[in-house]
Design an enzyme around this catalytic site. Structure first.
Site, PDB file in Angstrom:
ATOM      1  N   ASP A  12      20.023 -33.326  -5.047  1.00  0.00           N
ATOM      2  CA  ASP A  12      21.317 -33.836  -4.581  1.00  0.00           C
ATOM      3  C   ASP A  12      21.925 -32.881  -3.550  1.00  0.00           C
ATOM      4  O   ASP A  12      22.142 -31.709  -3.842  1.00  0.00           O
ATOM      5  CB  ASP A  12      22.292 -33.972  -5.765  1.00  0.00           C
ATOM      6  CG  ASP A  12      21.797 -35.002  -6.770  1.00  0.00           C
ATOM      7  OD1 ASP A  12      21.046 -35.891  -6.362  1.00  0.00           O
ATOM      8  OD2 ASP A  12      22.180 -34.905  -7.936  1.00  0.00           O
ATOM      9  N   ASP A  61      16.012 -28.391  -4.024  1.00  0.00           N
ATOM     10  CA  ASP A  61      17.059 -29.043  -4.789  1.00  0.00           C
ATOM     11  C   ASP A  61      17.069 -30.526  -4.343  1.00  0.00           C
ATOM     12  O   ASP A  61      16.539 -30.851  -3.279  1.00  0.00           O
ATOM     13  CB  ASP A  61      18.385 -28.354  -4.450  1.00  0.00           C
ATOM     14  CG  ASP A  61      19.562 -29.015  -5.099  1.00  0.00           C
ATOM     15  OD1 ASP A  61      19.536 -29.219  -6.316  1.00  0.00           O
ATOM     16  OD2 ASP A  61      20.521 -29.342  -4.370  1.00  0.00           O
TER      17      ASP A  61
HETATM   18  P1  B16 Z   1      22.559 -35.865 -13.827  1.00  0.00           P
HETATM   19  P2  B16 Z   1      20.961 -31.087  -8.007  1.00  0.00           P
HETATM   20  C1  B16 Z   1      22.834 -31.994  -9.711  1.00  0.00           C
HETATM   21  O1  B16 Z   1      21.713 -32.204  -8.918  1.00  0.00           O
HETATM   22  C2  B16 Z   1      24.100 -32.534  -9.038  1.00  0.00           C
HETATM   23  O2  B16 Z   1      24.392 -31.804  -7.869  1.00  0.00           O
HETATM   24  C3  B16 Z   1      25.258 -32.409  -9.985  1.00  0.00           C
HETATM   25  O3  B16 Z   1      26.448 -32.906  -9.390  1.00  0.00           O
HETATM   26  C4  B16 Z   1      24.927 -33.187 -11.264  1.00  0.00           C
HETATM   27  O4  B16 Z   1      25.981 -33.043 -12.213  1.00  0.00           O
HETATM   28  C5  B16 Z   1      23.629 -32.642 -11.858  1.00  0.00           C
HETATM   29  O5  B16 Z   1      22.590 -32.749 -10.896  1.00  0.00           O
HETATM   30  C6  B16 Z   1      23.202 -33.386 -13.107  1.00  0.00           C
HETATM   31  O6  B16 Z   1      22.877 -34.701 -12.760  1.00  0.00           O
HETATM   32  O7  B16 Z   1      23.869 -36.243 -14.455  1.00  0.00           O
HETATM   33  O8  B16 Z   1      21.952 -36.933 -12.977  1.00  0.00           O
HETATM   34  O9  B16 Z   1      21.583 -35.294 -14.839  1.00  0.00           O
HETATM   35  O10 B16 Z   1      21.920 -30.742  -6.921  1.00  0.00           O
HETATM   36  O11 B16 Z   1      20.599 -29.915  -8.896  1.00  0.00           O
HETATM   37  O12 B16 Z   1      19.754 -31.838  -7.517  1.00  0.00           O
HETATM   38 MG    MG Z   2      22.393 -29.852  -4.929  1.00  0.00          MG
END
Ligand code: B16
Ligand code: MG
Length: 217
Positions: free
Chosen positions: A10, A8
């Site tokens: 974030d 993953d």
């Molecule tokens: P975006 P991950 C996720 O990343 C985030 O944790 C989440 O908070 C966010 O809404 C989602 O990506 C979408 O992100 O708006 O940049 O497309 O934890 O799956 O790496």
């Molecule tokens: Mg994450």
């Protein structure tokens, strides 16, 4: 036999949660919606439009599909503007060391993120070279807890699901990894990530040989 590791982004490679929080907070403030840190925690690992829906439900607001898209785009513009301050120093502790060890030992590595901005974040971190593949929110239709992005990542590095280990910081991601048929390492608190096969506080704590033994016995 374990052949690949699927990460993953974030909360695992870097901590963009604060940037997401600030961008959602601005959108909420501009629209007079309530938005708290507690609600923000529920957005971890959840796609952009699903995150907006959680905020709208909390505020009992109903909007058209077009309006939701417009607001999600506004939030994304704010979020992207804040990514300019990310540098390689924002890699979380132990990330570079663990990825380097994996690749030295011949394991395949991939990103599997819900974010559609994964490429941009990894570019800012100067970390793209640590991965054989990047699967993200642009690669699949269904977001976590659906297993799709993990299955896409495994296929892209030439591994079967059962040959992969997922590293996740969100409950939705742990669930997705298990549904995909992979072993899951949770990074964070045991309370949130209890469904993982093993939980560490951060990547800096992982002993690769110990983990391989534990996950393959
Ligand atoms: P975006 P991950 C996720 O990343 C985030 O944790 C989440 O908070 C966010 O809404 C989602 O990506 C979408 O992100 O708006 O940049 O497309 O934890 O799956 O790496
Ligand atoms: Mg994450």
């Amino acid at each position: 036999m374990i052949k690949g590791f699927v990460f993953d982004l974030d909360g695992v490679i870097t901590d963009t949660a604060e940037y997401h929080y600030l961008a959602w907070k601005k959108l909420a403030d501009d629209n007079n919606w309530k938005f708290t840190r507690e609600i923000n925690e529920k957005l971890r690992g959840v796609s952009r439009l699903d995150s907006l829906q959680i905020i709208l439900d909390y505020n009992e607001v109903e909007l058209s599909f077009e309006e939701k898209n417009r607001l999600a785009n506004l939030k994304n513009t704010n979020y992207i503007n804040s990514l300019g301050s990310i540098t390689p120093k924002d890699l979380l502790p132990g990330v570079k060391e663990f990825l380097t060890e994996l690749r030295d030992k011949g394991y395949k590595t991939s990103i599997a993120s819900a974010s559609k901005n994964a490429n941009l974040v990894l570019t800012r971190l100067e970390a793209k070279d640590l991965f054989d593949n990047i699967s993200d929110g642009n690669s699949v239709e269904n977001s976590k807890p659906a297993p799709d992005v993990f299955i896409h990542a495994a296929g892209s590095i030439g591994c079967r699901a059962k040959e992969c280990v997922v590293l996740e910081d969100a409950a939705a991601g742990v669930e997705a990894g298990k549904i995909a048929g992979m072993k899951v390492i949770g990074l964070g608190s045991i309370e949130t990530l209890g469904a993982a096969d093993v939980v560490f506080k951060g990547m800096y704590e992982i002993d690769l040989d110990f983990v391989i033994k534990k996950l393959t016995k």
